[in-house]
Design a protein around this motif. Structure first.
Motif, PDB file in Angstrom:
ATOM      1  N   SER A 143       0.828  -1.213   0.000  1.00  0.00           N
ATOM      2  CA  SER A 143       0.000   0.000   0.000  1.00  0.00           C
ATOM      3  C   SER A 143       0.861   1.262   0.000  1.00  0.00           C
ATOM      4  N   GLU A 144       2.097   1.159   0.464  1.00  0.00           N
ATOM      5  CA  GLU A 144       2.989   2.321   0.493  1.00  0.00           C
ATOM      6  C   GLU A 144       3.286   2.820  -0.926  1.00  0.00           C
ATOM      7  N   VAL A 145       3.321   1.894  -1.885  1.00  0.00           N
ATOM      8  CA  VAL A 145       3.594   2.282  -3.267  1.00  0.00           C
ATOM      9  C   VAL A 145       2.446   3.126  -3.804  1.00  0.00           C
ATOM     10  N   ARG A 146       1.215   2.717  -3.490  1.00  0.00           N
ATOM     11  CA  ARG A 146       0.048   3.492  -3.930  1.00  0.00           C
ATOM     12  C   ARG A 146       0.094   4.893  -3.338  1.00  0.00           C
ATOM     13  N   VAL A 147       0.458   4.988  -2.066  1.00  0.00           N
ATOM     14  CA  VAL A 147       0.549   6.301  -1.410  1.00  0.00           C
ATOM     15  C   VAL A 147       1.614   7.156  -2.088  1.00  0.00           C
ATOM     16  N   ALA A 148       2.747   6.518  -2.454  1.00  0.00           N
ATOM     17  CA  ALA A 148       3.851   7.252  -3.094  1.00  0.00           C
ATOM     18  C   ALA A 148       3.464   7.801  -4.461  1.00  0.00           C
ATOM     19  N   LEU A 149       2.411   7.239  -5.063  1.00  0.00           N
ATOM     20  CA  LEU A 149       1.967   7.679  -6.388  1.00  0.00           C
ATOM     21  C   LEU A 149       0.669   8.477  -6.329  1.00  0.00           C
ATOM     22  N   THR A 150       0.212   8.803  -5.111  1.00  0.00           N
ATOM     23  CA  THR A 150      -1.036   9.534  -4.929  1.00  0.00           C
ATOM     24  C   THR A 150      -0.768  11.038  -4.893  1.00  0.00           C
ATOM     25  N   GLY A 151      -1.521  11.778  -5.657  1.00  0.00           N
ATOM     26  CA  GLY A 151      -1.361  13.230  -5.686  1.00  0.00           C
ATOM     27  C   GLY A 151      -0.405  13.657  -6.784  1.00  0.00           C
ATOM     28  N   ALA A 160      26.748  12.078 -14.170  1.00  0.00           N
ATOM     29  CA  ALA A 160      26.844  12.918 -12.975  1.00  0.00           C
ATOM     30  C   ALA A 160      25.595  13.765 -12.772  1.00  0.00           C
ATOM     31  N   SER A 161      25.120  14.398 -13.845  1.00  0.00           N
ATOM     32  CA  SER A 161      23.979  15.308 -13.707  1.00  0.00           C
ATOM     33  C   SER A 161      22.679  14.551 -13.414  1.00  0.00           C
ATOM     34  N   THR A 162      22.442  13.440 -14.104  1.00  0.00           N
ATOM     35  CA  THR A 162      21.198  12.707 -13.863  1.00  0.00           C
ATOM     36  C   THR A 162      21.163  12.117 -12.449  1.00  0.00           C
ATOM     37  N   PHE A 163      22.308  11.634 -11.987  1.00  0.00           N
ATOM     38  CA  PHE A 163      22.352  11.044 -10.644  1.00  0.00           C
ATOM     39  C   PHE A 163      22.219  12.121  -9.570  1.00  0.00           C
ATOM     40  N   ALA A 164      22.817  13.295  -9.805  1.00  0.00           N
ATOM     41  CA  ALA A 164      22.704  14.399  -8.848  1.00  0.00           C
ATOM     42  C   ALA A 164      21.266  14.905  -8.768  1.00  0.00           C
ATOM     43  N   ILE A 165      20.618  15.056  -9.920  1.00  0.00           N
ATOM     44  CA  ILE A 165      19.211  15.492  -9.929  1.00  0.00           C
ATOM     45  C   ILE A 165      18.342  14.440  -9.247  1.00  0.00           C
ATOM     46  N   TYR A 166      18.625  13.181  -9.518  1.00  0.00           N
ATOM     47  CA  TYR A 166      17.892  12.083  -8.874  1.00  0.00           C
ATOM     48  C   TYR A 166      18.019  12.184  -7.355  1.00  0.00           C
ATOM     49  N   GLY A 167      19.233  12.412  -6.882  1.00  0.00           N
ATOM     50  CA  GLY A 167      19.446  12.550  -5.436  1.00  0.00           C
ATOM     51  C   GLY A 167      18.699  13.729  -4.848  1.00  0.00           C
ATOM     52  N   ALA A 168      18.665  14.838  -5.581  1.00  0.00           N
ATOM     53  CA  ALA A 168      17.945  16.026  -5.109  1.00  0.00           C
ATOM     54  C   ALA A 168      16.448  15.755  -5.021  1.00  0.00           C
ATOM     55  N   ILE A 169      15.917  15.028  -5.993  1.00  0.00           N
ATOM     56  CA  ILE A 169      14.492  14.676  -5.962  1.00  0.00           C
ATOM     57  C   ILE A 169      14.203  13.781  -4.766  1.00  0.00           C
ATOM     58  N   LYS A 170      15.075  12.805  -4.534  1.00  0.00           N
ATOM     59  CA  LYS A 170      14.872  11.861  -3.432  1.00  0.00           C
ATOM     60  C   LYS A 170      14.917  12.570  -2.080  1.00  0.00           C
ATOM     61  N   LYS A 171      15.679  13.646  -2.003  1.00  0.00           N
ATOM     62  CA  LYS A 171      15.770  14.423  -0.761  1.00  0.00           C
ATOM     63  C   LYS A 171      14.414  15.013  -0.390  1.00  0.00           C
ATOM     64  N   ARG A 172      13.607  15.283  -1.416  1.00  0.00           N
ATOM     65  CA  ARG A 172      12.279  15.867  -1.197  1.00  0.00           C
ATOM     66  C   ARG A 172      11.172  14.807  -1.164  1.00  0.00           C
ATOM     67  N   THR A 173      11.546  13.535  -1.242  1.00  0.00           N
ATOM     68  CA  THR A 173      10.554  12.457  -1.266  1.00  0.00           C
ATOM     69  C   THR A 173      10.280  11.973   0.141  1.00  0.00           C
ATOM     70  N   ASP A 174       9.001  11.848   0.495  1.00  0.00           N
ATOM     71  CA  ASP A 174       8.662  11.412   1.849  1.00  0.00           C
ATOM     72  C   ASP A 174       8.549   9.891   1.973  1.00  0.00           C
ATOM     73  N   ALA A 175       8.561   9.173   0.854  1.00  0.00           N
ATOM     74  CA  ALA A 175       8.496   7.708   0.906  1.00  0.00           C
ATOM     75  C   ALA A 175       9.873   7.152   1.242  1.00  0.00           C
ATOM     76  N   GLY A 176       9.898   5.951   1.811  1.00  0.00           N
ATOM     77  CA  GLY A 176      11.151   5.294   2.126  1.00  0.00           C
ATOM     78  C   GLY A 176      11.895   4.890   0.871  1.00  0.00           C
ATOM     79  N   PRO A 177      13.184   4.524   0.992  1.00  0.00           N
ATOM     80  CA  PRO A 177      13.985   4.209  -0.195  1.00  0.00           C
ATOM     81  C   PRO A 177      13.448   3.038  -1.014  1.00  0.00           C
ATOM     82  N   VAL A 178      13.050   1.955  -0.373  1.00  0.00           N
ATOM     83  CA  VAL A 178      12.544   0.792  -1.112  1.00  0.00           C
ATOM     84  C   VAL A 178      11.222   1.138  -1.785  1.00  0.00           C
ATOM     85  N   THR A 179      10.351   1.808  -1.061  1.00  0.00           N
ATOM     86  CA  THR A 179       9.044   2.182  -1.610  1.00  0.00           C
ATOM     87  C   THR A 179       9.185   3.133  -2.785  1.00  0.00           C
ATOM     88  N   SER A 180      10.057   4.127  -2.655  1.00  0.00           N
ATOM     89  CA  SER A 180      10.200   5.115  -3.732  1.00  0.00           C
ATOM     90  C   SER A 180      10.800   4.479  -4.993  1.00  0.00           C
TER      91      SER A 180
END
Length: 197
Positions: A59-67, A156-176
């Motif tokens: 259910s955490e995956v559904r929450v991560a994709l809600t909104g 470098a750029s895609t991985f850095a942007i990915y990391g920045a997005i993940k910093k703003r993600t409230d889901a856990g690492p496995v769920t996200s």
């Protein structure tokens, strides 16, 4: 075991696996990189969904994709990481492993730039010294290629942007990550059905 130690050990293990992955990709060099990426996406999705299902956390995956906000962040993260994977696999097939490795040396500096610009972070004096030394080292390595290392810069750029997005993600690492690969599954499936040989 503290969470910090667990994180450090997990990071070391992940880097070791990632560092050894070119040996695997070299074994499947006759397979087109997009096909490898499509299979990686499908099998990753099955693995993560199975893992979360066994733990009763689907259910955490559904929450991560809600909104719209969460969905757009997850979609952008999926785009960045899949681009990163594809370019990395391509670099191995082209025999440009050193250039891909340089990308992961540049990545921390790209993350520092995003930290300064996007998150308004301010390094300490010793951190600035480390950043300066890393910049000099990366500049020397980059100059050694004698040409613009587009593979390195893309990784470098895609991985850095990915990391920045993940910093703003409230889901856990496995769920996200599960949510990201789930969004990529339709593209991977269409590719394998209609395009792959």
């Amino acid at each position: 075991m503290s969470e910090a130690l667990k994180g450090a050990l997990a990071m070391m293990l992940a880097c070791m696996i990632w560092g050894l992955s070119p040996f695997y990709y070299a074994l499947v060099i006759d397979v087109p990189p997009p096909d490898i990426l499509a299979h990686r996406t499908l099998w990753s999705c099955l693995f993560f969904m199975g893992f979360l299902a066994l733990r009763g956390r689907l259910s955490e995956v559904r929450v991560a994709l809600t909104g719209l906000s969460r969905l757009s962040r997850t979609a952008l993260a999926a785009l960045m990481i899949s681009t990163n994977w594809l370019v990395f696999i391509y670099s191995i097939s082209l025999g440009r492993v050193a250039e891909s490795a340089l990308g992961y040396y540049i990545f921390p500096l790209a993350s520092v730039v995003l930290g300064l610009v996007v998150f308004r972070e301010r390094p300490f004096a010793l951190q600035w010294v480390a950043i300066a030394l890393a910049t000099v080292a990366v500049s020397v390595l980059t100059a050694g290629f004698g040409t613009l290392p587009w593979i390195s810069l893309t990784l470098a750029s895609t991985f850095a942007i990915y990391g920045a997005i993940k910093k703003r993600t409230d889901a856990g690492p496995v769920t996200s990550v599960a949510a990201e690969v789930l969004l990529l599954v339709p593209i991977a499936a269409i590719w394998l059905i209609l395009v792959a040989e």
